[in-house]
Design a protein around this motif. Structure first.
Motif, mmCIF file in Angstrom:
data_model
loop_
_atom_site.group_PDB
_atom_site.id
_atom_site.type_symbol
_atom_site.label_atom_id
_atom_site.label_comp_id
_atom_site.label_asym_id
_atom_site.label_seq_id
_atom_site.Cartn_x
_atom_site.Cartn_y
_atom_site.Cartn_z
ATOM 1 N N ASN A 42 0.802 -1.231 0.000
ATOM 2 C CA ASN A 42 0.000 0.000 0.000
ATOM 3 C C ASN A 42 0.837 1.286 0.000
ATOM 4 O O ASN A 42 0.307 2.361 -0.223
ATOM 5 C CB ASN A 42 -0.912 -0.024 1.231
ATOM 6 N N ARG A 64 1.772 6.785 -0.553
ATOM 7 C CA ARG A 64 0.739 5.747 -0.617
ATOM 8 C C ARG A 64 0.431 5.398 -2.066
ATOM 9 O O ARG A 64 0.133 6.275 -2.880
ATOM 10 C CB ARG A 64 -0.535 6.226 0.101
ATOM 11 N N THR A 65 0.500 4.108 -2.363
ATOM 12 C CA THR A 65 0.258 3.623 -3.733
ATOM 13 C C THR A 65 -1.040 2.819 -3.813
ATOM 14 O O THR A 65 -1.508 2.528 -4.909
ATOM 15 C CB THR A 65 1.424 2.719 -4.172
ATOM 16 N N GLY A 66 -1.596 2.427 -2.668
ATOM 17 C CA GLY A 66 -2.828 1.621 -2.654
ATOM 18 C C GLY A 66 -4.004 2.428 -2.141
ATOM 19 O O GLY A 66 -3.884 3.609 -1.826
ATOM 20 N N GLU A 67 -5.152 1.782 -2.077
ATOM 21 C CA GLU A 67 -6.395 2.461 -1.698
ATOM 22 C C GLU A 67 -6.660 2.448 -0.203
ATOM 23 O O GLU A 67 -7.484 3.207 0.301
ATOM 24 C CB GLU A 67 -7.581 1.776 -2.395
ATOM 25 N N GLN A 68 -6.001 1.548 0.516
ATOM 26 C CA GLN A 68 -6.323 1.414 1.932
ATOM 27 C C GLN A 68 -5.733 2.559 2.755
ATOM 28 O O GLN A 68 -4.635 3.039 2.459
ATOM 29 C CB GLN A 68 -5.791 0.082 2.464
ATOM 30 N N ASN A 69 -6.465 2.967 3.794
ATOM 31 C CA ASN A 69 -5.890 3.947 4.710
ATOM 32 C C ASN A 69 -4.879 3.248 5.620
ATOM 33 O O ASN A 69 -4.813 2.012 5.668
ATOM 34 C CB ASN A 69 -6.983 4.700 5.474
ATOM 35 N N CYS A 99 -4.972 -0.789 6.531
ATOM 36 C CA CYS A 99 -3.938 -1.603 5.911
ATOM 37 C C CYS A 99 -3.256 -2.493 6.957
ATOM 38 O O CYS A 99 -3.101 -3.704 6.758
ATOM 39 C CB CYS A 99 -2.932 -0.677 5.231
ATOM 40 N N HIS A 130 -8.778 8.856 6.149
ATOM 41 C CA HIS A 130 -7.676 8.502 5.247
ATOM 42 C C HIS A 130 -6.944 9.781 4.881
ATOM 43 O O HIS A 130 -7.505 10.882 4.975
ATOM 44 C CB HIS A 130 -8.183 7.790 3.987
ATOM 45 N N THR A 143 -5.425 12.406 2.146
ATOM 46 C CA THR A 143 -5.929 12.862 0.839
ATOM 47 C C THR A 143 -4.785 13.192 -0.106
ATOM 48 O O THR A 143 -5.005 13.734 -1.178
ATOM 49 C CB THR A 143 -6.795 14.123 1.020
ATOM 50 N N PRO A 202 -1.829 11.118 -1.397
ATOM 51 C CA PRO A 202 -1.043 9.877 -1.474
ATOM 52 C C PRO A 202 0.438 10.110 -1.771
ATOM 53 O O PRO A 202 1.285 9.419 -1.192
ATOM 54 C CB PRO A 202 -1.729 9.089 -2.593
#
Ligand code: ZN
Length: 322
Positions: A36, A186-191, A195, A288, A290, A292
């Motif tokens: 992530n 951050r490269t993934g969608e999860q916070n 994660c 999360h 905002t 990334p």
């Protein structure tokens, strides 16, 4: 103050948690975060001094009989508030981790609305010394005025209360080993919390593992909410709840305290809950980041030995647990 506290005998329930070695948790957290975030380092080592102003906690470490505590829950807030649900956090914490020694209790909940005369977020950071004296480094965050600005205010030492719902990580606040995390981009969608939590959940399955501590969002900004004053109309769905909450894009630095768990453990537990404070007017419930590309996290987490559940709502629902 006493007239606004819950006076009936509160129900206390308790269960042991599965306690893996920190080294094993480190491996699992590292592999989850690597999916992530671009840059990840996770190690086991001594906790830095968390009383350093950079972290702002009231005790230096997260060690000593760690326990997770949940009091009340969203059913006391939704669909309509139950105003009788005001708790003495100091007393509950002392009962949850009895015996000699000081206590550090950190985490997320609803602030003591009678103090502010409005509903508010609670960002808890409490130390209780061996004589039972409370030092309160907690904050409330509220939505203020027609412009709906976020206002962060310290809770005085004289006020030991929270309301409605609370998730705390309690320990003796002692120095000692923790899982130390640094990650950025951050490269993934999860916070961040999700994660870590989902990584643990997919490894430990039905074994319930609980952790708590602090993470600092050092760069970037985060989507966070602050509860408006209590709704006069019943909030019946996640959509109505999200209309009622006030969302902000809060800039770093944000210091978040709270808990995470891999499952409800038969106690109707909230799986993750972190609230943050800052050195400015910002504070609230972390959802999360905002940003990334810019996001940079530093975290110190310890694993809890057991969970204490207080005043579990007997009629429950799943709204408002994000
Ligand atoms: Zn919250």
């Amino acid at each position: 103050m006493a007239e606004s506290l819950v006076t009936e005998e509160l129900l206390y329930e308790e269960k042991p948690l599965y306690v893996p070695p920190l080294q094993e948790l480190k491996e699992i957290i590292q592999s989850a975060l690597t999916k992530n975030f671009e840059n990840v380092t996770v190690e086991v080592g001594d906790c830095p001094d968390l009383t350093d102003p950079f972290y702002g906690l009231l005790s230096s470490g997260l060690g000593g009989s760690p326990v997770l505590l949940e009091v009340g829950g969203p059913p006391f807030l939704l669909p309509l508030v139950q105003r009788s649900k005001v708790y003495n956090v100091k007393e509950i914490v002392q009962k949850a981790l009895p015996g000699k020694g000081k206590l550090l209790a950190i985490g997320a909940g609803a602030g003591p609305f009678p103090l502010r005369n409005t509903n508010c977020e609670g960002i808890f950071n409490m130390a209780i010394d061996e004589q039972g004296t409370l030092k309160n480094g907690s904050y409330t965050a509220k939505v203020h005025g027609a412009e709906e600005v976020c206002v962060l205010e310290r809770i005085p030492d004289s006020d030991p209360r929270c309301a409605l719902l609370l998730n705390l990580y309690i320990s003796r606040g002692a120095p000692g080993p923790v899982v130390k995390v640094k990650c950025s981009k951050r490269t993934g969608e999860q916070n961040f919390v999700e994660c870590v939590r989902k990584g643990l959940e997919s490894h430990y399955k039905d074994q319930c593992v609980g952790m708590g501590g602090i993470f600092v969002l050092k760069k970037g900004a985060a989507h966070q909410h602050v509860m408006r004053d209590f709704s006069k109309t019943p909030l019946q769905s996640e959509e109505e709840l999200n209309e009622w909450l006030k969302f902000y894009n809060m800039p770093a630095q944000l210091n978040a305290v709270g808990t995470l768990l891999t499952n409800e453990h038969g106690l109707d537990l909230r799986l993750q809950h972190f609230h943050s404070f800052s050195k400015s007017n910002w504070g609230g419930h972390y959802h999360h980041d905002t940003t990334p590309d810019e996001a940079e996290y530093e975290a110190y987490l310890n694993v809890a030995e057991r969970v204490v559940r207080v005043d579990r709502p007997l009629e429950s629902h799943q709204i408002g647990r994000d």
